[in-house]
Design an enzyme around this catalytic site. Structure first.
Site, PDB file in Angstrom:
ATOM      1  N   GLU A 299     -15.249  -0.719  17.650  1.00  0.00           N
ATOM      2  CA  GLU A 299     -15.022  -0.059  16.286  1.00  0.00           C
ATOM      3  C   GLU A 299     -13.682   0.630  16.276  1.00  0.00           C
ATOM      4  O   GLU A 299     -12.980   0.380  15.058  1.00  0.00           O
ATOM      5  CB  GLU A 299     -15.961   0.830  16.092  1.00  0.00           C
TER       6      GLU A 299
ATOM      7  N   LYS B 131     -20.922   8.135  18.577  1.00  0.00           N
ATOM      8  CA  LYS B 131     -20.163   7.627  17.316  1.00  0.00           C
ATOM      9  C   LYS B 131     -19.948   8.765  16.398  1.00  0.00           C
ATOM     10  O   LYS B 131     -19.737  10.197  16.953  1.00  0.00           O
ATOM     11  CB  LYS B 131     -20.791   6.567  16.712  1.00  0.00           C
TER      12      LYS B 131
ATOM     13  N   HIS C 138     -13.135   0.621  22.244  1.00  0.00           N
ATOM     14  CA  HIS C 138     -14.590   0.409  21.813  1.00  0.00           C
ATOM     15  C   HIS C 138     -14.161  -0.820  20.477  1.00  0.00           C
ATOM     16  O   HIS C 138     -13.150  -0.394  19.703  1.00  0.00           O
ATOM     17  CB  HIS C 138     -15.246   1.739  21.084  1.00  0.00           C
TER      18      HIS C 138
ATOM     19  N   SER D  41     -27.035  -2.765  21.303  1.00  0.00           N
ATOM     20  CA  SER D  41     -28.490  -2.782  21.039  1.00  0.00           C
ATOM     21  C   SER D  41     -29.342  -2.723  22.247  1.00  0.00           C
ATOM     22  O   SER D  41     -30.637  -2.981  22.266  1.00  0.00           O
ATOM     23  CB  SER D  41     -28.979  -4.188  20.143  1.00  0.00           C
TER      24      SER D  41
ATOM     25  N   ASN E 139     -22.980   6.742  23.555  1.00  0.00           N
ATOM     26  CA  ASN E 139     -21.852   6.749  22.713  1.00  0.00           C
ATOM     27  C   ASN E 139     -22.481   6.947  21.095  1.00  0.00           C
ATOM     28  O   ASN E 139     -23.248   6.459  20.559  1.00  0.00           O
ATOM     29  CB  ASN E 139     -21.416   5.432  22.511  1.00  0.00           C
TER      30      ASN E 139
ATOM     31  N   GLY F   3     -25.168  -2.496  17.317  1.00  0.00           N
ATOM     32  CA  GLY F   3     -25.630  -1.914  15.964  1.00  0.00           C
ATOM     33  C   GLY F   3     -26.547  -2.912  15.132  1.00  0.00           C
ATOM     34  O   GLY F   3     -26.925  -2.764  14.112  1.00  0.00           O
TER      35      GLY F   3
ATOM     36  N   GLU G  96     -19.397  -5.352  25.754  1.00  0.00           N
ATOM     37  CA  GLU G  96     -20.203  -5.139  24.666  1.00  0.00           C
ATOM     38  C   GLU G  96     -19.865  -6.426  23.564  1.00  0.00           C
ATOM     39  O   GLU G  96     -18.704  -6.590  22.921  1.00  0.00           O
ATOM     40  CB  GLU G  96     -19.783  -4.051  23.943  1.00  0.00           C
TER      41      GLU G  96
HETATM   42  P1  PGA Z   1     -25.837   0.120  19.785  1.00  0.00           P
HETATM   43  O1  PGA Z   1     -24.281   0.589  19.962  1.00  0.00           O
HETATM   44  O2  PGA Z   1     -26.419   0.552  21.142  1.00  0.00           O
HETATM   45  O3  PGA Z   1     -26.022   1.136  18.918  1.00  0.00           O
HETATM   46  O4  PGA Z   1     -25.548  -1.334  19.548  1.00  0.00           O
HETATM   47  C1  PGA Z   1     -23.592   0.372  21.187  1.00  0.00           C
HETATM   48  C2  PGA Z   1     -22.048   0.711  21.060  1.00  0.00           C
HETATM   49  O5  PGA Z   1     -21.448   0.773  20.228  1.00  0.00           O
HETATM   50  O6  PGA Z   1     -21.604   1.399  22.286  1.00  0.00           O
END
Ligand code: PGA
Length: 242
Positions: free
Chosen positions: A95, A9, A93, A206, A7, A169, A163
């Protein structure tokens, strides 16, 4: 089958996208029981389509609307993703849920629309830190699955990504016990709702080369959805090979 999803983003422009794939394709060739799928930002989908056209690596969009075309300013058409050769769309997601106020009801419409086009929805779920601390994790996951899949076709393809929002993140990784409990619950919910027990359940939050091997050994962890560590060839390659 294990799935390794990236992903990106709102990172990389079309030039950086092409450069990434030129290098990635030199270094990584997909193996039989492992699928790799990239989710670049919408404006980089055409560069992705061109870069991956003669490869077995899959790709898709990070979001879409539940109509193919029309007066929907600013949205992404899953039909266009399909026309360009994409196979999948990320839906729900955290976000999108938190920043763009997507509800489980809206997510359900998108899941159904994507399946109707013959594409695979990759439905993301997960609890916030407050929900985990209140002991509501399993209830939240069950609710997100029940409503998010309420319009889904049980005979069509579907992938789930668990997740935990507090692990995205942040560098803060869920413990093996937390991942195991959540994935087992998602698996049971999916079965109870009548979806195939072969539905892949990815872990995200992460994921790094340093923790991917241990996470992949947990029951019902069928792969990863990777954010930050998917932006560099070396780290995503290492995760795909874990
Ligand atoms: P990250 O993001 O690996 O940077 O924690 C995962 C995601 O948002 O799908």
């Amino acid at each position: 089958m294990k799935i390794f999803a990236a992903n990106w983003k709102l990172h990389k422009n079309p030039k950086e996208t092409r450069e990434f794939f030129a290098e990635f394709l030199k270094q990584v060739s997909p193996v039989a029981d492992r699928e790799i799928v990239f989710f670049p930002s919408t404006i980089c989908l055409e560069a992705t389509s061109q870069s991956l056209s003669s490869s077995k690596i899959k790709w898709g969009a990070q979001n879409c609307y539940y109509e193919a075309k029309g007066a929907f300013t600013g949205e992404t058409s899953a039909q266009t993703v399909k026309d360009l050769g994409g196979q999948s769309v990320l839906i729900g997601h955290s976000e999108r849920r938190a920043i763009f106020t997507e509800t489980d009801e809206l997510i359900a419409k998108k899941v159904s629309f994507i399946q109707g086009l013959g594409l695979t929805p990759l439905l993301c779920l997960g609890e916030t830190l407050a929900q985990r601390e209140a002991g509501e994790t399993l209830k939240v996951l069950s609710q997100q699955l029940q409503t998010g899949l309420s319009k889904a076709d049980k005979t069509k393809s579907l992938v789930i990504a668990y997740e935990p929002v507090w692990a995205i993140g942040t560098g803060r990784i869920a413990t093996s016990a937390q991942v195991q409990e959540a994935h087992a619950a998602v698996f049971q919910n999916i079965q109870k709702l009548g979806f195939s027990s072969a539905t892949a359940i990815l872990y995200g939050g992460s994921v790094k080369p340093e923790n991917s091997k241990e996470l992949l050994a947990i029951p019902h962890v069928d792969g990863f959805l990777v954010g930050g560590a998917s932006l560099e060839v070396a780290s995503f390659k290492a995760i795909c090979q874990s």
